[in-house]
Enzyme design. Sequence first.
Site, PDB file in Angstrom:
ATOM      1  N   ARG A 134      57.604  47.714  41.444  1.00  0.00           N
ATOM      2  CA  ARG A 134      56.692  47.306  42.510  1.00  0.00           C
ATOM      3  C   ARG A 134      56.533  48.468  43.474  1.00  0.00           C
ATOM      4  O   ARG A 134      57.531  49.115  43.838  1.00  0.00           O
ATOM      5  CB  ARG A 134      57.276  46.132  43.309  1.00  0.00           C
ATOM      6  CG  ARG A 134      57.153  44.794  42.643  1.00  0.00           C
ATOM      7  CD  ARG A 134      58.020  43.783  43.357  1.00  0.00           C
ATOM      8  NE  ARG A 134      59.420  44.225  43.343  1.00  0.00           N
ATOM      9  CZ  ARG A 134      60.371  43.736  44.135  1.00  0.00           C
ATOM     10  NH1 ARG A 134      60.088  42.811  45.013  1.00  0.00           N
ATOM     11  NH2 ARG A 134      61.611  44.168  44.046  1.00  0.00           N
ATOM     12  N   GLU A 135      55.304  48.730  43.902  1.00  0.00           N
ATOM     13  CA  GLU A 135      55.084  49.781  44.886  1.00  0.00           C
ATOM     14  C   GLU A 135      55.869  49.442  46.149  1.00  0.00           C
ATOM     15  O   GLU A 135      55.978  48.288  46.525  1.00  0.00           O
ATOM     16  CB  GLU A 135      53.597  49.893  45.230  1.00  0.00           C
ATOM     17  CG  GLU A 135      52.804  50.477  44.081  1.00  0.00           C
ATOM     18  CD  GLU A 135      51.341  50.695  44.435  1.00  0.00           C
ATOM     19  OE1 GLU A 135      51.010  50.797  45.624  1.00  0.00           O
ATOM     20  OE2 GLU A 135      50.538  50.765  43.498  1.00  0.00           O
ATOM     21  N   VAL A 188      53.406  55.507  38.073  1.00  0.00           N
ATOM     22  CA  VAL A 188      54.437  55.095  37.111  1.00  0.00           C
ATOM     23  C   VAL A 188      55.168  56.315  36.543  1.00  0.00           C
ATOM     24  O   VAL A 188      56.402  56.351  36.464  1.00  0.00           O
ATOM     25  CB  VAL A 188      53.804  54.250  35.969  1.00  0.00           C
ATOM     26  CG1 VAL A 188      54.792  54.021  34.838  1.00  0.00           C
ATOM     27  CG2 VAL A 188      53.326  52.912  36.512  1.00  0.00           C
ATOM     28  N   CYS A 211      47.706  46.314  40.149  1.00  0.00           N
ATOM     29  CA  CYS A 211      48.253  45.726  38.914  1.00  0.00           C
ATOM     30  C   CYS A 211      47.782  44.295  38.647  1.00  0.00           C
ATOM     31  O   CYS A 211      47.116  44.041  37.644  1.00  0.00           O
ATOM     32  CB  CYS A 211      49.765  45.775  38.963  1.00  0.00           C
ATOM     33  SG  CYS A 211      50.367  47.433  39.279  1.00  0.00           S
ATOM     34  N   LEU A 258      56.965  33.338  46.290  1.00  0.00           N
ATOM     35  CA  LEU A 258      56.456  32.047  46.765  1.00  0.00           C
ATOM     36  C   LEU A 258      56.032  32.158  48.226  1.00  0.00           C
ATOM     37  O   LEU A 258      56.061  31.174  48.952  1.00  0.00           O
ATOM     38  CB  LEU A 258      57.539  30.965  46.624  1.00  0.00           C
ATOM     39  CG  LEU A 258      57.606  30.214  45.290  1.00  0.00           C
ATOM     40  CD1 LEU A 258      58.652  29.102  45.354  1.00  0.00           C
ATOM     41  CD2 LEU A 258      56.262  29.612  44.886  1.00  0.00           C
ATOM     42  N   GLY A 271      49.859  33.910  51.413  1.00  0.00           N
ATOM     43  CA  GLY A 271      49.246  35.030  52.130  1.00  0.00           C
ATOM     44  C   GLY A 271      47.748  35.057  51.916  1.00  0.00           C
ATOM     45  O   GLY A 271      47.152  34.043  51.502  1.00  0.00           O
TER      46      GLY A 271
HETATM   47  C1  UGA Z   1      53.403  44.255  40.530  1.00  0.00           C
HETATM   48  C2  UGA Z   1      54.649  43.609  39.894  1.00  0.00           C
HETATM   49  O1  UGA Z   1      55.390  42.899  40.899  1.00  0.00           O
HETATM   50  C3  UGA Z   1      55.548  44.677  39.256  1.00  0.00           C
HETATM   51  O2  UGA Z   1      56.634  44.042  38.593  1.00  0.00           O
HETATM   52  C4  UGA Z   1      54.723  45.460  38.232  1.00  0.00           C
HETATM   53  O3  UGA Z   1      55.470  46.520  37.664  1.00  0.00           O
HETATM   54  C5  UGA Z   1      53.506  46.056  38.924  1.00  0.00           C
HETATM   55  O4  UGA Z   1      52.723  45.007  39.516  1.00  0.00           O
HETATM   56  C6  UGA Z   1      52.702  46.780  37.865  1.00  0.00           C
HETATM   57  O5  UGA Z   1      52.182  46.119  36.965  1.00  0.00           O
HETATM   58  O6  UGA Z   1      52.700  48.015  37.845  1.00  0.00           O
HETATM   59  P1  UGA Z   1      52.874  45.573  42.822  1.00  0.00           P
HETATM   60  O7  UGA Z   1      51.443  45.465  42.419  1.00  0.00           O
HETATM   61  O8  UGA Z   1      53.409  46.878  43.276  1.00  0.00           O
HETATM   62  O9  UGA Z   1      53.833  45.110  41.596  1.00  0.00           O
HETATM   63  O10 UGA Z   1      53.082  44.571  44.023  1.00  0.00           O
HETATM   64  P2  UGA Z   1      53.783  43.155  44.264  1.00  0.00           P
HETATM   65  O11 UGA Z   1      54.913  43.346  45.187  1.00  0.00           O
HETATM   66  O12 UGA Z   1      54.043  42.442  43.020  1.00  0.00           O
HETATM   67  O13 UGA Z   1      52.621  42.403  45.064  1.00  0.00           O
HETATM   68  C7  UGA Z   1      51.358  42.131  44.475  1.00  0.00           C
HETATM   69  C8  UGA Z   1      50.503  41.323  45.411  1.00  0.00           C
HETATM   70  O14 UGA Z   1      51.004  40.002  45.540  1.00  0.00           O
HETATM   71  C9  UGA Z   1      50.423  41.871  46.832  1.00  0.00           C
HETATM   72  O15 UGA Z   1      49.096  41.746  47.302  1.00  0.00           O
HETATM   73  C10 UGA Z   1      51.370  40.986  47.609  1.00  0.00           C
HETATM   74  O16 UGA Z   1      51.077  40.923  48.988  1.00  0.00           O
HETATM   75  C11 UGA Z   1      51.149  39.662  46.923  1.00  0.00           C
HETATM   76  N1  UGA Z   1      52.281  38.724  47.079  1.00  0.00           N
HETATM   77  C12 UGA Z   1      53.482  38.984  46.514  1.00  0.00           C
HETATM   78  C13 UGA Z   1      52.091  37.535  47.785  1.00  0.00           C
HETATM   79  O17 UGA Z   1      50.989  37.257  48.320  1.00  0.00           O
HETATM   80  N2  UGA Z   1      53.146  36.663  47.879  1.00  0.00           N
HETATM   81  C14 UGA Z   1      54.349  36.915  47.326  1.00  0.00           C
HETATM   82  O18 UGA Z   1      55.258  36.060  47.461  1.00  0.00           O
HETATM   83  C15 UGA Z   1      54.518  38.112  46.629  1.00  0.00           C
END
Ligand code: UGA
Length: 437
Positions: free
Chosen positions: A153-154, A11, A263, A253, A256
Amino acid sequence: MKITVIGSGYVGLVSGICFAKIGHEVVCVDNDQSKIDKLNQGIIPIYEPGLKELLEEAKSAQKISFTTDLEAAMQGSQAVFIAVGTPQDEDGSANMSYVFAVAKEIAQKAQDYKLIITKSTVPVGTGGKIAKIVKDINPNLEFSIASNPEFLREGVAIDDFMNPDRVVVGVEDEKSKEILSQIYSNLFVNEEPRVVYSDITTAELIKYASNSFLATKISFINEMADLCEAVGGDVKQLSYAMGLDTRIGEKFLNPGPGFGGSCFPKDIMAVLNIAKENDVNLSLINSVITSNKHRKVHMVEKIKDALGSEIAGKKIAVLGLAFKANTDDIRYSPATVIVSQLSQKGAKVAATDLQAIENSKQELAEFDNITYHEDTYSAIEGSDLIVIVTEWKIYKDLDLEKVKTITKARKILDLRNILDAKKVKEAGFEYYSIGQK
Ligand code: UGA
């Protein structure tokens, strides 16, 4: 404006480099000398697309510097962001020791007015605790506290920072609001600033509520996928049609293998802890944790079903180890949980990933029968089943004709629904996916 960012982890680094990109003069502080040395040489300790180039740009524009010296960094800088880690403790609560140690150091070393802003995800009430620490140590210091949670998001962090849906700012006085509005005005040139102001407690909560809601949305669609499989529906069509309703929205949505990362799993546990401490029952969020835990077990059952026999002794190619694409992060990755369970059940796992092999080797060191392959096709060779766990683009573009020359079994289980079912079947494969009969 001169800005100090303490903590050069994910961050802190992304925010610091992006603040420099929008024209601020940024000093990043970390107590890890070797990290600072590397950053001064332009070496970034994390994998984030585009960040290295942005750092080079900021360095040549002399907009960013890195140091271990907090006192020097804070000179001439009113805004001091705390962006150190808040790892999860054993009871699920956020470990605040790094944040409080930094607050103490700021109090000891600040010589004039400071606006101390938390960027790390912190439990409700942290702002007040930081204020008390600072006041106790340095009663004469003029300072304010603010909360400015991060929603990056990463993998797409730069775009998230540069084009945010909103910036959340929790403040308690006009001066703090003015400083933060100046900082973010550079982000919204020629457009209405999308900054939401609130009190500090609400800002702290917004971050947890947003992550919990997104995690809930993912678990919801994962359960709908199970229902589709049972009754013969198609979750792709279902999620598309649901998402067209603007009250629901199309994002997050995608079904997976369950949500992971540094996070959602951590924040959802932390929010439960905050609720418990305040005698509030968050039964919905509780069940999201259970649902996500079962998800990985269910994925292993799907592997067994796709094999059509016991897992023991089978060679399974696992495509993807990172918790999602475009990162080397394996924290709470569904893939590493699945691989560990397959290994325990006696499978021979051939695992591959584009960035996360080194991290996985360490994480999975205690498990037997896992081989790691930089090359996707080397992992696939001779496998009884190919399982796609992370949605890296190269797996979407898999060369099926090539795969046919190196495997006899020709079975693919796609836990991210990234392949075109029709094409895969036409190419002569048995295709299994999520939420489709
Ligand atoms: C998440 C939030 O999206 C960010 O807004 C936030 O800043 C961050 O946490 C944080 O708190 O620092 P991140 O953990 O990088 O970001 O990843 P995401 O893209 O949100 O994905 C999280 C998980 O959900 C992953 O395992 C991803 O594969 C899964 N996911 C996401 C799904 O299974 N389906 C989806 O439709 C979206």
